[in-house]
Structures are given as C-alpha cells and as structure tokens.
Scaffold this active site. Structure first.
Site, PDB file in Angstrom:
ATOM      1  N   CYS A 128       0.590  -1.499  -0.229  1.00 47.52           N
ATOM      2  CA  CYS A 128      -0.177  -0.258   0.101  1.00 47.52           C
ATOM      3  C   CYS A 128       0.873   0.742   0.288  1.00 47.52           C
ATOM      4  CB  CYS A 128      -0.733   0.516   0.971  1.00 47.52           C
ATOM      5  SG  CYS A 128      -1.954  -1.713   1.324  1.00 47.52           S
ATOM      6  N   SER A 184       9.254  12.903   0.778  1.00 50.16           N
ATOM      7  CA  SER A 184       9.728  11.737   0.103  1.00 50.16           C
ATOM      8  C   SER A 184      10.304  10.832   0.983  1.00 50.16           C
ATOM      9  CB  SER A 184       9.593  11.575  -1.608  1.00 50.16           C
ATOM     10  OG  SER A 184      10.497  11.940  -1.934  1.00 50.16           O
ATOM     11  N   GLU A 388       2.708   1.624 -10.710  1.00 52.76           N
ATOM     12  CA  GLU A 388       4.465   0.940 -10.657  1.00 52.76           C
ATOM     13  C   GLU A 388       5.404   1.705 -11.244  1.00 52.76           C
ATOM     14  OE1 GLU A 388       5.352  -2.567  -9.142  1.00 52.76           O
ATOM     15  OE2 GLU A 388       4.346  -3.234  -9.499  1.00 52.76           O
ATOM     16  N   GLY A 389       4.725   3.420 -11.270  1.00 54.48           N
ATOM     17  CA  GLY A 389       5.388   4.545 -12.518  1.00 54.48           C
ATOM     18  C   GLY A 389       4.738   4.437 -13.677  1.00 54.48           C
ATOM     19  N   THR A 390       4.183   5.725 -14.003  1.00 56.38           N
ATOM     20  CA  THR A 390       3.651   6.081 -15.159  1.00 56.38           C
ATOM     21  C   THR A 390       4.873   5.818 -16.351  1.00 56.38           C
ATOM     22  OG1 THR A 390       3.635   8.093 -15.016  1.00 56.38           O
ATOM     23  CG2 THR A 390       1.162   6.956 -14.105  1.00 56.38           C
TER      24      THR A 390
END
Length: 408
Positions: A128, A184, A388-390
C-alpha cells in the site's frame, strides 16, 4: 557474477515449459469467466499453490536465480496466460519485495511466509503506497506514522488507494510519512499484521482491465502496530533520517525512500508481465491472419497485415531483451546508471499497448468482441503504462538519470 546470456539453461527451460503448461491448461480456460465476474480467482490461486507456483519457495528460487532471468521468465509465461489471473497469483510478490528490500532477516523470515499461507489455506498480501492525492507524486503522501515511545508502537492514519489485494490481504505493507519535513525521504514501510484493529477495506474499484485482480482502497484509522513491524528497525530508520536531514542542508545526493526501493526492484518484472500479454496477443493475431481468408487468400498475404505482424514481433523481442538486461544487472549488483530498469518497463509497457491494439485491428470486428481474447488483452495492457510508475514517470526517471538534472 553470472555472464549475461540470451539463452536459457536446461533448468530454466524446464521451469518455463512447466509454467507455460499451467498457463495454457489452468489460467487461460478460466480467464474469460473471472474477467466477467471481477472477483479474485481463489480456486486458480489454490491450484497454483498445490503445484508449487504460488509459494515462497518458488519465488525465492526465481528471485535468487544468478542469471536474473527467473522472475522475468516466470512473469512472461503466467501473463501470457491471462493478466488478471496472473496478477492475482503474483500480486503478493510486490509486498514480499517490499519486505525483502527494506526488512531485516528476522522480518523477512517472519512475515513473507504469512503472505502466502499454504496449499490448503492460501493467503495474499498487499503493498500500500499510492494515495488519492499521491500516486506518482510520492512527496504528497499524507498517511502518517507516529511513534508511541511509551508502548513501542507505531500509530498509522490515512487512506491508501489502488492497492492490489487491499483489504482482503492477510498481511499489508504500508508506506507512511514519519518526517513530513523531509518529503519523500521521510517515508518508512510498516507491516500491518492480520486482523489488526483499525484497518479496513474502502472502495473496491471496477476496472477497465485486469478485472480478476482485486484492487481497493485501504483505510487506516489509529492502526497500532508493534515497533518490530517497522521494516528495517528504528535504529536504521533514525540513521537514514539523520543522513537525509544532513544532505538536505548541504544539497548532497538523494536518499531513496522505501516505496521507490520497492518499485525500482520490481520494474523489470512489470516489463516482463507486459511482454507476456503482448506475446499472447501477437500469437492470436498471427494464427488468425494465417487462417482468415479475404478475397480468396489468407489476410497475411497482404503486406499491410504481414508488416504489422513483423513490427509486433520485433517490438516484443526488443522489449524482452531490455527486461532481461535490467534483470541481469539487478541480480548482479550493477547500478542502473542509465535508468535501465525504467527503460525496460517503459518500452515493454508501451509495446503491450501498441501490440494488443494492432491485434484487435488485425482481427477486425472479431477482435472487438469478447468471443476472441485480444479484446480482453487490449484492456489489460492499458494498466502497464499506469501502475508502478506511469510511462511519463519512467521517462522522467530516465531523463534525470541521463542528464543529472532535476527535470520536472
């Protein structure tokens, strides 16, 4: 260090053929049903567990294959069968990778077995990370983890979204903010054990594709987990946060966060999934073109069709090579100095979208119906350029890596 090779060894070929047989005999016959039902295909997962595919031992063997080709080979074959069912079988792997990437040996040994269960009582796990306002923009994450020193517990609050197996998982791996000032870099990952009070499933999403894979929100309301559930432990976290604070002051090198470490490790595997879907659609289109007749001859006799198939196969093989290169580099400790992991996912994902669209076009009206599997494959392929990351994020990662600049 294993040398890079494009040839599978005998043992790998045996595993590949075994997986292909399972995909052809078990996954494919069930694909249309579970796509329509939009439910987790527990019977298929259990069959995978019975034969040893859905198990910690199997994925460990593939994960630690010294050539790096075990995981991409497995992903390609399973997703050749069907993307939605395959994702239900391998979705637990992302949570497992999250623990492997960030956890201690004790945490790995304790929690990963509980993610899978056994053949008689299969379990699943969920990773998540994404949130309603923080998908690709991980710095905007709002889920918080606050340490209660008196009880040695972490208290988690927030909402996660787009979680594969979210809410139905036995074990949830949750990425949360522990130091908001670090953006982040102030994130950490936590294990939420089974039946922990305060964790609940929110909205279950009805999706365009990969419908057999459960995707939902996960709501965390004063979820308390023991201090031992912080992946990597508090001492390591404190050291990492201290380094991040110091580098923030001096403008030093970037520190990877918990979610990015997981995604970086999984990008080539996602690329392999896309290769499997693209290959499946290409094979259907090739067979159709050789047998479908128009104007008294097979449609493959027309250059307009034949050239499309040539381009499809070329792109698929190129995508596989990028995936294999990145996988070999990762297992052998080679740094992605040109963002090779992102390259593999970007190219393979875009290839899957394009190839499945071409397959629909080659089948014409038949390709647009659910009587033929390319319609489902085309819907499924859309996810690879998003999760999972464009593709845009992959391009950003590649551009930043190549240039050394903070491109926005």
């Amino acid at each position: 260090m294993a040398e890079f090779t494009m040839e599978l060894n005998d043992e790998q070929k045996e595993v590949r053929d075994w997986l292909h047989g399972f995909a052809a005999d078990v996954i494919r016959p069930a694909a249309a049903e579970w796509d329509e039902r939009e439910e987790t295909p527990w019977p298929v997962i259990q069959e995978a567990a019975k034969v040893g595919i859905y198990s910690l031992d199997f994925y460990a063997q593939q994960y630690f294959d010294p050539t790096g080709l075990g995981i991409p080979m497995a992903m390609e074959e399973l997703f050749w069968g069907d993307a939605g069912i395959a994702l239900s079988i391998v979705g637990t792997g992302l949570a497992a990778v999250g623990v492997l990437a960030n956890g201690t040996e004790e945490q790995i040994g304790t929690w990963i077995p509980q993610m899978y269960g056994d053949a008689n009582d299969v379990k699943v796990a969920a990773f998540c990370s994404s949130e309603p306002d923080a998908g690709s923009d991980v710095a905007s994450m709002r889920t918080r983890a606050v340490y209660d020193e008196a009880k040695d517990e972490w208290v988690l609050n927030g909402t996660k979204t787009w979680a594969t197996n979210g809410g139905i998982a036995n074990v949830h791996v949750v990425v949360a903010v522990v130091d908001a000032e670090l953006g982040s870099k102030g994130h950490a990952s936590f294990i939420v054990p089974p039946n922990t009070p305060g964790l609940s499933q929110g909205q279950k999403f009805k999706k365009h594709g990969i419908r057999a894979s459960h995707t939902a929100e996960v709501v965390l309301e004063n979820v308390r987990v023991p201090g031992s559930c912080l992946l990597g432990g508090k001492e390591r976290l404190d050291q990492r946060l201290a380094r991040a604070r110091e580098r923030a002051k001096t403008g030093g090198e970037r520190v990877k966060n918990a979610a990015m470490a997981t995604f970086e490790a999984s990008r080539p595997a996602v690329g392999a999934m896309a290769v499997g879907t693209a290959r499946a659609a290409y094979e259907v289109a090739l067979d159709y073109a050789k047998t479908r007749e128009q104007f008294g001859r097979p449609i493959i006799d027309n250059q307009g069709v034949a050239f499309q198939l040539a381009d499809m196969r070329t792109s698929i093989d190129a995508a596989r090579l990028l995936v294999w290169r990145a996988s070999w580099m990762a297992i052998n400790g080679k740094q992605f100095t040109a963002a090779e992991g992102s390259m593999s996912k970007l190219f393979a994902s875009e290839t899957a979208k394009k190839v499945t669209a071409q397959a629909v076009q080659i089948l014409g009206g038949n390709g647009y119906t659910r009587e033929y599997p390319v319609e489902r494959m085309h819907r499924d392929a859309a996810i690879y350029t998003i999760f999972e990351g464009t593709s845009e994020i992959q391009r950003l990662v590649i551009a930043r890596t190549l240039s050394g600049m903070s491109i926005r």
